[in-house]
Design a protein around this motif. Structure first.
Motif, PDB file in Angstrom:
ATOM      1  N   GLU A  81      -2.357  26.235  23.432  1.00  0.00           N
ATOM      2  CA  GLU A  81      -2.771  26.719  22.115  1.00  0.00           C
ATOM      3  C   GLU A  81      -2.070  28.039  21.791  1.00  0.00           C
ATOM      4  N   GLY A  82      -1.634  28.145  20.555  1.00  0.00           N
ATOM      5  CA  GLY A  82      -0.919  29.322  20.120  1.00  0.00           C
ATOM      6  C   GLY A  82       0.586  29.198  20.251  1.00  0.00           C
ATOM      7  N   MET A  83       1.047  28.119  20.859  1.00  0.00           N
ATOM      8  CA  MET A  83       2.495  27.925  21.032  1.00  0.00           C
ATOM      9  C   MET A  83       3.153  27.649  19.691  1.00  0.00           C
ATOM     10  N   GLN A  84       4.254  28.327  19.429  1.00  0.00           N
ATOM     11  CA  GLN A  84       5.000  28.132  18.193  1.00  0.00           C
ATOM     12  C   GLN A  84       5.858  26.874  18.307  1.00  0.00           C
ATOM     13  N   VAL A  85       5.814  25.994  17.305  1.00  0.00           N
ATOM     14  CA  VAL A  85       6.562  24.730  17.335  1.00  0.00           C
ATOM     15  C   VAL A  85       7.331  24.569  16.027  1.00  0.00           C
ATOM     16  N   LYS A  86       8.365  23.730  16.085  1.00  0.00           N
ATOM     17  CA  LYS A  86       9.181  23.407  14.934  1.00  0.00           C
ATOM     18  C   LYS A  86       8.906  21.985  14.479  1.00  0.00           C
ATOM     19  N   GLN A  87       9.220  21.716  13.245  1.00  0.00           N
ATOM     20  CA  GLN A  87       9.047  20.377  12.717  1.00  0.00           C
ATOM     21  C   GLN A  87       9.949  19.393  13.480  1.00  0.00           C
ATOM     22  N   GLY A  88       9.361  18.236  13.948  1.00  0.00           N
ATOM     23  CA  GLY A  88      10.094  17.223  14.698  1.00  0.00           C
ATOM     24  C   GLY A  88      10.169  17.478  16.188  1.00  0.00           C
ATOM     25  N   GLN A  89       9.655  18.617  16.652  1.00  0.00           N
ATOM     26  CA  GLN A  89       9.698  18.929  18.082  1.00  0.00           C
ATOM     27  C   GLN A  89       8.760  18.012  18.857  1.00  0.00           C
ATOM     28  N   GLN A  90       9.271  17.385  19.970  1.00  0.00           N
ATOM     29  CA  GLN A  90       8.461  16.485  20.792  1.00  0.00           C
ATOM     30  C   GLN A  90       7.504  17.301  21.634  1.00  0.00           C
ATOM     31  N   LEU A  91       6.230  16.874  21.640  1.00  0.00           N
ATOM     32  CA  LEU A  91       5.186  17.607  22.348  1.00  0.00           C
ATOM     33  C   LEU A  91       4.758  16.889  23.627  1.00  0.00           C
ATOM     34  N   PHE A  92       4.344  15.610  23.517  1.00  0.00           N
ATOM     35  CA  PHE A  92       3.964  14.818  24.687  1.00  0.00           C
ATOM     36  C   PHE A  92       3.964  13.349  24.320  1.00  0.00           C
ATOM     37  N   ILE A  93       3.582  12.502  25.281  1.00  0.00           N
ATOM     38  CA  ILE A  93       3.609  11.046  25.106  1.00  0.00           C
ATOM     39  C   ILE A  93       2.234  10.490  25.450  1.00  0.00           C
ATOM     40  N   VAL A  94       1.798   9.512  24.668  1.00  0.00           N
ATOM     41  CA  VAL A  94       0.600   8.734  24.981  1.00  0.00           C
ATOM     42  C   VAL A  94       1.090   7.359  25.449  1.00  0.00           C
ATOM     43  N   SER A  95       0.973   7.116  26.736  1.00  0.00           N
ATOM     44  CA  SER A  95       1.556   5.907  27.340  1.00  0.00           C
ATOM     45  C   SER A  95       0.460   4.928  27.722  1.00  0.00           C
ATOM     46  N   GLY A  96       0.740   3.621  27.445  1.00  0.00           N
ATOM     47  CA  GLY A  96      -0.194   2.565  27.841  1.00  0.00           C
ATOM     48  C   GLY A  96       0.389   1.647  28.891  1.00  0.00           C
ATOM     49  N   ASN A  97       1.415   2.135  29.639  1.00  0.00           N
ATOM     50  CA  ASN A  97       2.090   1.289  30.625  1.00  0.00           C
ATOM     51  C   ASN A  97       1.155   0.809  31.715  1.00  0.00           C
ATOM     52  N   ASP A  98       0.201   1.586  32.093  1.00  0.00           N
ATOM     53  CA  ASP A  98      -0.676   1.247  33.209  1.00  0.00           C
ATOM     54  C   ASP A  98      -1.953   0.565  32.756  1.00  0.00           C
ATOM     55  N   LEU A  99      -2.057   0.232  31.465  1.00  0.00           N
ATOM     56  CA  LEU A  99      -3.259  -0.403  30.946  1.00  0.00           C
ATOM     57  C   LEU A  99      -3.109  -1.923  30.982  1.00  0.00           C
ATOM     58  N   ALA A 100      -4.203  -2.570  31.344  1.00  0.00           N
ATOM     59  CA  ALA A 100      -4.173  -4.047  31.374  1.00  0.00           C
ATOM     60  C   ALA A 100      -4.273  -4.610  29.965  1.00  0.00           C
ATOM     61  N   ASN A 101      -5.061  -3.999  29.129  1.00  0.00           N
ATOM     62  CA  ASN A 101      -5.238  -4.444  27.746  1.00  0.00           C
ATOM     63  C   ASN A 101      -4.678  -3.393  26.789  1.00  0.00           C
ATOM     64  N   ASN A 102      -4.239  -3.904  25.633  1.00  0.00           N
ATOM     65  CA  ASN A 102      -3.704  -3.008  24.587  1.00  0.00           C
ATOM     66  C   ASN A 102      -2.617  -2.098  25.136  1.00  0.00           C
ATOM     67  N   ASN A 103      -1.740  -2.722  25.921  1.00  0.00           N
ATOM     68  CA  ASN A 103      -0.646  -1.965  26.505  1.00  0.00           C
ATOM     69  C   ASN A 103       0.434  -1.782  25.450  1.00  0.00           C
ATOM     70  N   SER A 104       0.691  -0.586  25.058  1.00  0.00           N
ATOM     71  CA  SER A 104       1.658  -0.312  23.991  1.00  0.00           C
ATOM     72  C   SER A 104       3.078  -0.649  24.427  1.00  0.00           C
ATOM     73  N   SER A 105       3.361  -0.478  25.690  1.00  0.00           N
ATOM     74  CA  SER A 105       4.707  -0.795  26.178  1.00  0.00           C
ATOM     75  C   SER A 105       4.973  -2.295  26.098  1.00  0.00           C
ATOM     76  N   VAL A 106       3.946  -3.089  26.435  1.00  0.00           N
ATOM     77  CA  VAL A 106       4.091  -4.549  26.350  1.00  0.00           C
ATOM     78  C   VAL A 106       4.279  -4.981  24.912  1.00  0.00           C
ATOM     79  N   ARG A 107       3.539  -4.378  24.032  1.00  0.00           N
ATOM     80  CA  ARG A 107       3.659  -4.711  22.609  1.00  0.00           C
ATOM     81  C   ARG A 107       5.033  -4.324  22.076  1.00  0.00           C
ATOM     82  N   TYR A 108       5.545  -3.231  22.544  1.00  0.00           N
ATOM     83  CA  TYR A 108       6.862  -2.785  22.091  1.00  0.00           C
ATOM     84  C   TYR A 108       7.950  -3.756  22.551  1.00  0.00           C
ATOM     85  N   VAL A 109       7.890  -4.144  23.824  1.00  0.00           N
ATOM     86  CA  VAL A 109       8.894  -5.079  24.347  1.00  0.00           C
ATOM     87  C   VAL A 109       8.781  -6.426  23.660  1.00  0.00           C
ATOM     88  N   GLU A 110       7.544  -6.864  23.420  1.00  0.00           N
ATOM     89  CA  GLU A 110       7.327  -8.140  22.732  1.00  0.00           C
ATOM     90  C   GLU A 110       7.877  -8.104  21.316  1.00  0.00           C
TER      91      GLU A 110
END
Length: 629
Positions: free
Chosen positions: A347-376
């Motif tokens: 909190e308080g960190m200065q950021v720029k527009q379009g700067q990558q912050l982090f990732i929400v990954s579903g690779n290890d999820l059995a259901n609603n895996n975003s990576s599987v949906r992306y590949v499909e």
């Protein structure tokens, strides 16, 4: 026997003459204001030593020589031979039959109350009121010390060695404070001048200054190219003609030429008459000396107070919040696990527009895996694109029907939309969280490895350029809320106060009903944020609504509080300040109403008053410390 009769007749005639004389004196008593038996006493409050050719003018016309018997009261002007002439109202009386035994020794002083009418000969023209109007500010001429050496009174001599006059004047840009010798055409006068910039009360440096004295077109001048010390210049100037003059200083800097004028300067024919220029003496009661050299080294400022329009105020507190238009909340678009790819996401960190912050990954999820949906979605798109290209080649040879071409095109476009959407927000690793605006991270709600669902708010990015102040006021002010036109905002943490105009603010709205929680009426204000304000903190709010009252007021920084009593330091001259108690009224957070204790157009210390208080606590300072004489 005849001799005895003759003596008795003479005594009776003498008795009748004395009785007639008593009747005349009784008639004279009806016009006499002085009481019988009071001694003749002159009030020489200034310790003046009179010359031999001066004459006293009393309310008695009767004249008598020294040592002669005076057996009646005087009703008209009384003259003491060759003594000085003063316009006064004495209480000179003699008892009947009592000798008038005045010792009119010219070497001794008489105390007279001049009331501005005293003249020391033809060449001395007193002006006891030395306040001269000079535009919005007034020039002031004061006597530095008593012009007479009272130790010399018994010797019949004068001592004028220490007589100096203090001159204070203001222009739009400068403050002038000078100590000067009396002015005459017999010899030159020394002027020690202090020049102060009014914008920041710093000393004048690296300037060429010319002193000019103008007596009815007869001009004398003295130019100084070097200063004695920063802000201090010494001049030696001799006037060419006696009379009322204008003393002016022309200041040439690298950028501009400035001018300060002091009217009402008196130039005399001889140096002795100049010594008797009876300017008022500065009031030293409850005062503290604080020299210009000292004030130049610290944060110091004086301001001229006056009667100004001072509306009514409502004092309350307000909670600061980020402006909705300047804040972006980022939410998760799919289920997954937060992967902070940097340890500096705080909190308080200065950021720029379009700067990558982090990732929400579903690779290890059995259901609603975003990576599987992306590949499909990627595979489906590539298959549809290949099939559409094949159909278009066969359509050239009329081998396929139009329906087959439309179905292939439709399948290609649908799969492309799905894949483009996932590709824009996801990668093979998961959802990429980027900043949509420039700003700083506010309210980071997740930590590394935490599971989140789609729609969960992850963090907020705030521009911090605009703030909303949410305040509540009592119901009794409901009728005046529409009249609120401005406000002052005070940061309670650093004691800094801003006006609504300074922060480019405006009133957004006020409630028509009360809050359910506290039964108060809400009001919202939008302002520009500065480094002084932190979103989520509280501030003091002074809401100003219409009022036609005019009051004498001073900046809050001028007030000093001692055990519930308030004081200000009033400027006697720029190196002497009087501590004066004042009675305060309402405040708007910047200024405070003064109900009693100050007069309009007096100058008070608005910055550095505490330093004068400390100087006073040390036992006082030499009024001339730091001066170059």
């Amino acid at each position: 026997m005849n001799i005895r009769i003759y003596i008795m007749a003479a005594m009776m005639l003498s008795f009748v003459a004395c009785k007639n004389n008593t009747k005349q004196n009784t008639s004279s008593e009806a016009k006499q204001e002085n009481k019988v038996g009071e001694p003749h006493q002159h009030d020489h409050s200034d310790g003046h030593v009179h010359g031999e050719n001066e004459v006293h003018n009393h309310d008695n016309n009767h004249q008598h020589e020294e040592g002669k018997s005076c057996d009646h009261e005087h009703d008209t002007e009384h003259s003491h031979g060759d003594e000085p002439s003063y316009n006064q109202t004495p209480e000179h009386q003699h008892k009947e039959g009592e000798s008038c035994d005045h010792n009119h020794d010219i070497s001794k002083s008489h105390a007279h109350n001049h009331d501005g009418e005293h003249e020391h000969g033809s060449n001395c023209n007193h002006e006891h009121n030395q306040i001269i109007e000079r535009g919005p500010e007034k020039a002031l001429i004061q006597k530095l010390e008593d012009e007479h050496d009272h130790g010399a009174e018994n010797t019949g001599t004068h001592s004028h060695a220490d007589i100096k006059y203090q001159i204070t004047a203001y222009s739009e840009d400068f403050e002038l404070f000078a100590e000067s010798d009396p002015f005459s055409i017999e010899k030159s006068s020394s002027i020690l001048a202090h020049f102060t910039w009014l914008d920041d009360f710093s000393p004048l440096e690296n300037a060429i200054v010319k002193a000019v004295i103008n007596t009815q077109g007869n001009i004398s001048e003295n130019i100084q190219t070097k200063m004695l010390r920063p802000g201090i210049y010494r001049f030696n100037i001799q006037a060419k003609k006696a009379g009322s003059s204008i003393l002016s200083f022309v200041i040439e800097t690298s950028n501009k030429t400035y001018k300060i004028e002091v009217p009402g300067i008196k130039v005399f024919n001889d140096a002795h008459a100049a010594m008797h220029w009876d300017a008022p003496v500065a009031n030293n009661t409850n005062t503290t000396a604080f020299t210009k050299e000292q004030s130049w080294k610290v944060a110091f400022e004086t301001q001229r107070v006056g009667i100004q329009q001072f509306g009514k105020t409502i004092k309350t507190t307000a909670l600061t919040k980020p402006c909705v238009a300047g804040e972006a909340i980022i939410s998760s678009k799919s289920n997954g696990i937060v992967d902070l790819q940097s340890n500096h996401i705080t909190e308080g960190m200065q950021v720029k527009q379009g700067q990558q912050l982090f990732i929400v990954s579903g690779n290890d999820l059995a259901n609603n895996n975003s990576s599987v949906r992306y590949v499909e979605a990627k595979n489906n798109f590539e298959k549809a694109a290949s099939n559409f290209e094949r159909i278009m080649e066969l359509e050239k040879d009329k081998i396929v029907t139009s329906k087959e071409v439309l179905d292939a095109k439709n399948e290609y476009e649908n799969t492309k939309v799905i894949f483009d959407n996932l590709q824009a927000n996801f990668s093979s690793q998961g959802q990429i969280i980027t900043s949509p605006i420039d700003g700083f991270i506010n309210n980071l709600r997740v930590s590394n490895g935490e599971y989140v669902e789609a729609g969960y708010p992850l963090l907020a990015i705030t521009k911090n350029q605009r703030l909303i102040l949410n305040a509540d006021v009592q119901q009794k002010y409901a009728a005046v809320l529409p009249q609120i036109y401005s406000a002052n905002i005070r940061n309670v943490y650093n004691n800094t106060t801003y006006s609504l105009e300074e922060l480019n603010g405006h009133i957004l709205s006020y409630g028509k009903t009360t809050n359910k929680d506290n039964y108060l009426i809400p009001i919202s204000i939008e302002i520009d944020n500065t480094d002084d304000f932190v979103a989520g903190s509280f501030v003091e709010l002074f809401l100003k609504y219409q009022g036609n009252e005019k009051h004498l007021n001073v900046p809050n920084s001028a007030l000093l509080e001692e055990q519930g009593n308030f004081f200000v330091y009033v400027q006697v001259h720029p190196e002497l300040f009087e501590k004066r108690e004042v009675f305060i009224g309402a405040t708007d957070g910047i200024k405070t109403e003064i109900q009693k204790g100050l007069n309009a157009n007096e100058r008070v210390v608005t910055s550095g008053a505490i330093l004068i208080k400390l100087a006073q606590a040390t036992g006082g300072l030499d009024a001339h410390s730091g001066h170059v004489h």
